[in-house]
Write a protein that holds these residues in place. Structure first.
Motif, PDB file in Angstrom:
ATOM      1  N   SER A  80      33.697  45.838  51.982  1.00 51.05           N
ATOM      2  CA  SER A  80      34.213  44.470  52.063  1.00 51.05           C
ATOM      3  C   SER A  80      35.462  44.358  51.187  1.00 51.05           C
ATOM      4  O   SER A  80      35.689  45.169  50.297  1.00 51.05           O
ATOM      5  CB  SER A  80      33.168  43.454  51.610  1.00 51.05           C
ATOM      6  OG  SER A  80      32.989  43.524  50.213  1.00 51.05           O
ATOM      7  N   PHE A  81      36.246  43.365  51.448  1.00 51.04           N
ATOM      8  CA  PHE A  81      37.472  43.154  50.685  1.00 51.04           C
ATOM      9  C   PHE A  81      37.303  42.008  49.698  1.00 51.04           C
ATOM     10  O   PHE A  81      38.244  41.291  49.413  1.00 51.04           O
ATOM     11  CB  PHE A  81      38.646  42.877  51.638  1.00 51.04           C
ATOM     12  CG  PHE A  81      38.941  44.048  52.529  1.00 51.04           C
ATOM     13  CD1 PHE A  81      39.549  45.181  52.026  1.00 51.04           C
ATOM     14  CD2 PHE A  81      38.589  44.022  53.861  1.00 51.04           C
ATOM     15  CE1 PHE A  81      39.817  46.265  52.836  1.00 51.04           C
ATOM     16  CE2 PHE A  81      38.855  45.099  54.683  1.00 51.04           C
ATOM     17  CZ  PHE A  81      39.462  46.227  54.174  1.00 51.04           C
ATOM     18  N   PHE A  82      36.099  41.823  49.201  1.00 46.73           N
ATOM     19  CA  PHE A  82      35.819  40.730  48.282  1.00 46.73           C
ATOM     20  C   PHE A  82      36.028  41.205  46.849  1.00 46.73           C
ATOM     21  O   PHE A  82      35.468  42.211  46.427  1.00 46.73           O
ATOM     22  CB  PHE A  82      34.387  40.230  48.475  1.00 46.73           C
ATOM     23  CG  PHE A  82      34.078  38.994  47.695  1.00 46.73           C
ATOM     24  CD1 PHE A  82      34.533  37.760  48.143  1.00 46.73           C
ATOM     25  CD2 PHE A  82      33.365  39.047  46.519  1.00 46.73           C
ATOM     26  CE1 PHE A  82      34.271  36.609  47.425  1.00 46.73           C
ATOM     27  CE2 PHE A  82      33.098  37.907  45.803  1.00 46.73           C
ATOM     28  CZ  PHE A  82      33.552  36.686  46.249  1.00 46.73           C
ATOM     29  N   ASP A  83      36.829  40.486  46.084  1.00 48.89           N
ATOM     30  CA  ASP A  83      37.133  40.830  44.704  1.00 48.89           C
ATOM     31  C   ASP A  83      36.162  40.107  43.779  1.00 48.89           C
ATOM     32  O   ASP A  83      36.139  38.871  43.737  1.00 48.89           O
ATOM     33  CB  ASP A  83      38.576  40.427  44.390  1.00 48.89           C
ATOM     34  CG  ASP A  83      39.029  40.888  43.017  1.00 48.89           C
ATOM     35  OD1 ASP A  83      38.201  41.420  42.252  1.00 48.89           O
ATOM     36  OD2 ASP A  83      40.227  40.729  42.720  1.00 48.89           O
ATOM     37  N   CYS A  84      35.346  40.868  43.040  1.00 46.80           N
ATOM     38  CA  CYS A  84      34.336  40.280  42.142  1.00 46.80           C
ATOM     39  C   CYS A  84      34.954  39.346  41.105  1.00 46.80           C
ATOM     40  O   CYS A  84      34.310  38.392  40.673  1.00 46.80           O
ATOM     41  CB  CYS A  84      33.565  41.372  41.409  1.00 46.80           C
ATOM     42  SG  CYS A  84      32.479  42.303  42.455  1.00 46.80           S
ATOM     43  N   LYS A  85      36.184  39.622  40.709  1.00 49.21           N
ATOM     44  CA  LYS A  85      36.834  38.780  39.707  1.00 49.21           C
ATOM     45  C   LYS A  85      37.066  37.364  40.226  1.00 49.21           C
ATOM     46  O   LYS A  85      37.245  36.434  39.456  1.00 49.21           O
ATOM     47  CB  LYS A  85      38.165  39.393  39.291  1.00 49.21           C
ATOM     48  CG  LYS A  85      38.024  40.724  38.598  1.00 49.21           C
ATOM     49  CD  LYS A  85      39.387  41.288  38.295  1.00 49.21           C
ATOM     50  CE  LYS A  85      39.299  42.793  38.407  1.00 49.21           C
ATOM     51  NZ  LYS A  85      40.558  43.417  38.721  1.00 49.21           N
ATOM     52  N   LEU A  86      37.064  37.202  41.540  1.00 52.00           N
ATOM     53  CA  LEU A  86      37.304  35.893  42.145  1.00 52.00           C
ATOM     54  C   LEU A  86      36.021  35.262  42.684  1.00 52.00           C
ATOM     55  O   LEU A  86      36.073  34.366  43.517  1.00 52.00           O
ATOM     56  CB  LEU A  86      38.333  36.028  43.274  1.00 52.00           C
ATOM     57  CG  LEU A  86      39.685  36.614  42.866  1.00 52.00           C
ATOM     58  CD1 LEU A  86      40.562  36.817  44.074  1.00 52.00           C
ATOM     59  CD2 LEU A  86      40.361  35.727  41.842  1.00 52.00           C
ATOM     60  N   ALA A  87      34.884  35.716  42.203  1.00 52.48           N
ATOM     61  CA  ALA A  87      33.598  35.220  42.703  1.00 52.48           C
ATOM     62  C   ALA A  87      33.444  33.715  42.495  1.00 52.48           C
ATOM     63  O   ALA A  87      32.832  33.028  43.305  1.00 52.48           O
ATOM     64  CB  ALA A  87      32.444  35.963  42.045  1.00 52.48           C
ATOM     65  N   GLY A  88      34.023  33.180  41.444  1.00 49.47           N
ATOM     66  CA  GLY A  88      33.951  31.741  41.200  1.00 49.47           C
ATOM     67  C   GLY A  88      34.608  30.928  42.298  1.00 49.47           C
ATOM     68  O   GLY A  88      34.193  29.803  42.592  1.00 49.47           O
ATOM     69  N   ALA A  89      35.608  31.496  42.946  1.00 46.51           N
ATOM     70  CA  ALA A  89      36.300  30.799  44.039  1.00 46.51           C
ATOM     71  C   ALA A  89      35.417  30.684  45.271  1.00 46.51           C
ATOM     72  O   ALA A  89      35.664  29.851  46.139  1.00 46.51           O
ATOM     73  CB  ALA A  89      37.590  31.528  44.392  1.00 46.51           C
ATOM     74  N   ALA A  90      34.374  31.504  45.356  1.00 47.68           N
ATOM     75  CA  ALA A  90      33.472  31.463  46.505  1.00 47.68           C
ATOM     76  C   ALA A  90      32.328  30.460  46.307  1.00 47.68           C
ATOM     77  O   ALA A  90      31.539  30.239  47.223  1.00 47.68           O
ATOM     78  CB  ALA A  90      32.889  32.846  46.771  1.00 47.68           C
ATOM     79  N   ALA A  91      32.237  29.858  45.133  1.00 46.34           N
ATOM     80  CA  ALA A  91      31.162  28.899  44.858  1.00 46.34           C
ATOM     81  C   ALA A  91      31.325  27.656  45.732  1.00 46.34           C
ATOM     82  O   ALA A  91      32.438  27.185  45.957  1.00 46.34           O
ATOM     83  CB  ALA A  91      31.170  28.504  43.392  1.00 46.34           C
ATOM     84  N   LEU A  92      30.202  27.152  46.229  1.00 41.50           N
ATOM     85  CA  LEU A  92      30.208  25.894  46.975  1.00 41.50           C
ATOM     86  C   LEU A  92      29.893  24.790  45.975  1.00 41.50           C
ATOM     87  O   LEU A  92      28.772  24.697  45.489  1.00 41.50           O
ATOM     88  CB  LEU A  92      29.156  25.922  48.089  1.00 41.50           C
ATOM     89  CG  LEU A  92      29.316  27.008  49.155  1.00 41.50           C
ATOM     90  CD1 LEU A  92      28.171  26.951  50.149  1.00 41.50           C
ATOM     91  CD2 LEU A  92      30.639  26.870  49.869  1.00 41.50           C
ATOM     92  N   PRO A  93      30.854  23.959  45.624  1.00 43.03           N
ATOM     93  CA  PRO A  93      30.646  22.939  44.598  1.00 43.03           C
ATOM     94  C   PRO A  93      29.571  21.918  44.981  1.00 43.03           C
ATOM     95  O   PRO A  93      28.959  21.308  44.119  1.00 43.03           O
ATOM     96  CB  PRO A  93      32.010  22.275  44.446  1.00 43.03           C
ATOM     97  CG  PRO A  93      32.788  22.660  45.651  1.00 43.03           C
ATOM     98  CD  PRO A  93      32.197  23.914  46.184  1.00 43.03           C
TER      99      PRO A  93
END
Length: 166
Positions: A80-93
Motif C-alpha cells: 500500500s502507499f499509506f504513510d504511517c507518519k500521516l495516520a492522523g490525517a486518516a482519522a474520522l473526526p
C-alpha cells in the motif's frame, strides 16, 4: 495539461479541493470520502469476524466506522502507499452520515448500523466500484440527498437514496 484559468476563476467560489481521505460537512450532513482501496486491504488482512454478520462488504466497511479511521490497518498492508507518519490525517473526526470508498471489490451501497454508547447511528456506505476497468466500462454510484437533510437531524437512512449504475 495546465488548468484553464478562466474555468478556475468561474467555479472558484463553488468548488473546493479536499485532501484524500477527507471528512467534510455540508449543512448537517457529514461525508467521508477516500480513494485508496481499504476494503480490499481489509479483506486480505481480516482473520476473524462475528459469525452473526453474514454480509462481508458491510462488515468490512464497518471496520472504518467502528475504528474511526479511513485506514484502520496498522501497520499498513504490504504494497500500500499509506504513510504511517500521516495516520492522523486518516482519522474520522466524527461518524459520517455518508461514506464513499472506492474498491475493486463488488460495488455496493448499504446502510450500516454502528453503536455509539447507548445509541445506534446509521451510516450509508457506498463503494461505487471503478469507472473504468481496462478497456471496458465500469460502474458508478448515483447518490441523491434530500434537500431537507442539509438542515435537519433526521437519520441518513431516511434521507439518502442510492443506486449502483453499470
Amino acid at each position: 495539461m495546465p488548468a484553464n484559468l478562466e474555468i478556475c476563476r468561474t467555479i472558484g467560489s463553488t468548488c473546493s479541493s479536499l485532501p484524500n481521505p477527507a471528512t467534510f460537512t455540508v449543512g448537517t450532513l457529514t461525508m467521508s470520502t477516500m480513494s485508496h482501496d481499504i476494503l480490499m486491504r481489509l479483506s486480505a488482512e481480516e482473520v476473524s469476524h462475528e459469525p452473526a454478520v453474514k454480509d462481508r462488504m458491510a462488515r468490512l466497511a464497518t471496520h472504518c466506522i467502528a475504528q474511526r479511521s479511513a485506514y484502520p490497518l496498522f501497520p499498513p498492508a504490504r504494497g500500500s502507499f499509506f504513510d504511517c507518519k500521516l495516520a492522523g490525517a486518516a482519522a474520522l473526526p466524527q461518524i459520517p452520515h455518508l461514506m464513499i470508498t472506492v474498491s475493486d471489490l463488488t460495488p455496493f451501497a448499504k446502510t450500516l448500523q454502528v453503536s455509539k454508547g447507548e445509541s445506534t447511528l446509521n451510516t450509508v456506505a457506498v463503494n461505487p466500484g471503478r469507472l473504468c476497468r481496462g478497456t471496458a466500462g465500469g460502474t458508478f454510484a448515483h447518490v441523491n440527498i434530500k434537500d431537507n437533510m442539509m438542515n435537519s437531524s433526521t437519520s441518513s437512512n431516511e434521507q439518502v437514496r442510492y443506486s449502483i449504475v453499470c
